[in-house]
Scaffold this motif. Structure first.
Motif, PDB file in Angstrom:
ATOM      1  N   TYR A 160       0.815  -1.208   0.000  1.00 44.89           N
ATOM      2  CA  TYR A 160       0.000   0.000   0.000  1.00 44.89           C
ATOM      3  C   TYR A 160       0.857   1.269   0.000  1.00 44.89           C
ATOM      4  O   TYR A 160       0.655   2.163  -0.819  1.00 44.89           O
ATOM      5  CB  TYR A 160      -0.954   0.012   1.197  1.00 44.89           C
ATOM      6  N   PHE A 161       1.808   1.367   0.915  1.00 47.95           N
ATOM      7  CA  PHE A 161       2.617   2.581   1.016  1.00 47.95           C
ATOM      8  C   PHE A 161       3.809   2.558   0.060  1.00 47.95           C
ATOM      9  O   PHE A 161       4.152   3.578  -0.523  1.00 47.95           O
ATOM     10  CB  PHE A 161       3.091   2.800   2.451  1.00 47.95           C
ATOM     11  N   ASP A 166       4.983  -0.942  -7.758  1.00 42.58           N
ATOM     12  CA  ASP A 166       4.458  -1.335  -9.057  1.00 42.58           C
ATOM     13  C   ASP A 166       3.779  -0.172  -9.789  1.00 42.58           C
ATOM     14  O   ASP A 166       3.366  -0.305 -10.928  1.00 42.58           O
ATOM     15  CB  ASP A 166       3.493  -2.515  -8.933  1.00 42.58           C
ATOM     16  N   HIS A 167       3.707   0.993  -9.143  1.00 45.10           N
ATOM     17  CA  HIS A 167       3.105   2.183  -9.758  1.00 45.10           C
ATOM     18  C   HIS A 167       3.996   2.646 -10.918  1.00 45.10           C
ATOM     19  O   HIS A 167       5.227   2.678 -10.789  1.00 45.10           O
ATOM     20  CB  HIS A 167       2.979   3.290  -8.710  1.00 45.10           C
ATOM     21  N   PRO A 168       3.404   3.003 -12.057  1.00 45.57           N
ATOM     22  CA  PRO A 168       4.210   3.406 -13.223  1.00 45.57           C
ATOM     23  C   PRO A 168       5.205   4.542 -12.939  1.00 45.57           C
ATOM     24  O   PRO A 168       6.329   4.514 -13.439  1.00 45.57           O
ATOM     25  CB  PRO A 168       3.168   3.850 -14.254  1.00 45.57           C
ATOM     26  N   ALA A 169       4.829   5.516 -12.138  1.00 48.24           N
ATOM     27  CA  ALA A 169       5.740   6.637 -11.832  1.00 48.24           C
ATOM     28  C   ALA A 169       6.945   6.153 -11.023  1.00 48.24           C
ATOM     29  O   ALA A 169       8.072   6.611 -11.243  1.00 48.24           O
ATOM     30  CB  ALA A 169       5.003   7.736 -11.080  1.00 48.24           C
ATOM     31  N   ILE A 170       6.723   5.238 -10.113  1.00 48.04           N
ATOM     32  CA  ILE A 170       7.816   4.694  -9.298  1.00 48.04           C
ATOM     33  C   ILE A 170       8.739   3.859 -10.180  1.00 48.04           C
ATOM     34  O   ILE A 170       9.962   3.940 -10.077  1.00 48.04           O
ATOM     35  CB  ILE A 170       7.266   3.861  -8.122  1.00 48.04           C
ATOM     36  N   ARG A 203      -4.049   8.775   4.458  1.00 47.24           N
ATOM     37  CA  ARG A 203      -3.086   7.698   4.196  1.00 47.24           C
ATOM     38  C   ARG A 203      -2.498   7.779   2.793  1.00 47.24           C
ATOM     39  O   ARG A 203      -1.337   7.430   2.588  1.00 47.24           O
ATOM     40  CB  ARG A 203      -3.759   6.340   4.366  1.00 47.24           C
ATOM     41  N   ASP A 204      -3.281   8.216   1.835  1.00 49.33           N
ATOM     42  CA  ASP A 204      -2.804   8.272   0.449  1.00 49.33           C
ATOM     43  C   ASP A 204      -1.621   9.218   0.273  1.00 49.33           C
ATOM     44  O   ASP A 204      -0.826   9.049  -0.646  1.00 49.33           O
ATOM     45  CB  ASP A 204      -3.936   8.679  -0.501  1.00 49.33           C
ATOM     46  N   HIS A 205      -1.491  10.194   1.145  1.00 45.35           N
ATOM     47  CA  HIS A 205      -0.378  11.145   1.046  1.00 45.35           C
ATOM     48  C   HIS A 205       0.959  10.514   1.384  1.00 45.35           C
ATOM     49  O   HIS A 205       2.009  11.112   1.121  1.00 45.35           O
ATOM     50  CB  HIS A 205      -0.611  12.348   1.956  1.00 45.35           C
ATOM     51  N   TYR A 206       0.949   9.327   1.963  1.00 45.34           N
ATOM     52  CA  TYR A 206       2.181   8.667   2.388  1.00 45.34           C
ATOM     53  C   TYR A 206       2.588   7.530   1.458  1.00 45.34           C
ATOM     54  O   TYR A 206       3.556   6.820   1.732  1.00 45.34           O
ATOM     55  CB  TYR A 206       2.044   8.182   3.834  1.00 45.34           C
ATOM     56  N   LYS A 207       1.889   7.384   0.347  1.00 50.65           N
ATOM     57  CA  LYS A 207       2.276   6.401  -0.662  1.00 50.65           C
ATOM     58  C   LYS A 207       3.521   6.914  -1.388  1.00 50.65           C
ATOM     59  O   LYS A 207       3.672   8.117  -1.622  1.00 50.65           O
ATOM     60  CB  LYS A 207       1.165   6.211  -1.682  1.00 50.65           C
ATOM     61  N   ALA A 208       4.385   6.012  -1.770  1.00 46.53           N
ATOM     62  CA  ALA A 208       5.607   6.395  -2.483  1.00 46.53           C
ATOM     63  C   ALA A 208       5.282   7.195  -3.738  1.00 46.53           C
ATOM     64  O   ALA A 208       5.919   8.199  -4.026  1.00 46.53           O
ATOM     65  CB  ALA A 208       6.417   5.155  -2.827  1.00 46.53           C
TER      66      ALA A 208
END
Length: 78
Positions: A15-16, A20-24, A64-69
């Motif tokens: 979650y954090f 696998d996020h495209p930007a990461i 919580r979403d503000h703390y995702k990579a």
């Protein structure tokens, strides 16, 4: 093997740490480009995160979403 984890669990996307996020994935690929040694790749990612991404202790939010990579990489909460 109850209660035990595989080593791959430590680097799995979550979650954090949404690796696998495209930007990461783009960020990591651009940072390690040309580095074949795994240790050098880790050093480059560590240094880039340390030097590029800023922490604002006055910008703490309960969302919580503000703390995702991926959110932090994109500038964090606005």
């Amino acid at each position: 093997m109850s209660g035990q984890h595989e080593p791959s669990d430590a680097v799995a996307s979550g979650y954090f740490v949404d690796s696998d996020h495209p930007a990461i994935r783009r960020f990591a690929s651009s940072v390690v480009e040309g580095a074949d040694d795994p240790h050098e790749r880790v050093r480059r990612i560590f240094a880039e995160v340390r030097d590029r991404l800023r922490y604002n202790p006055y910008g703490v939010t309960p969302d919580r979403d503000h703390y995702k990579a991926s959110s932090i990489l994109n500038g964090g909460p606005t």
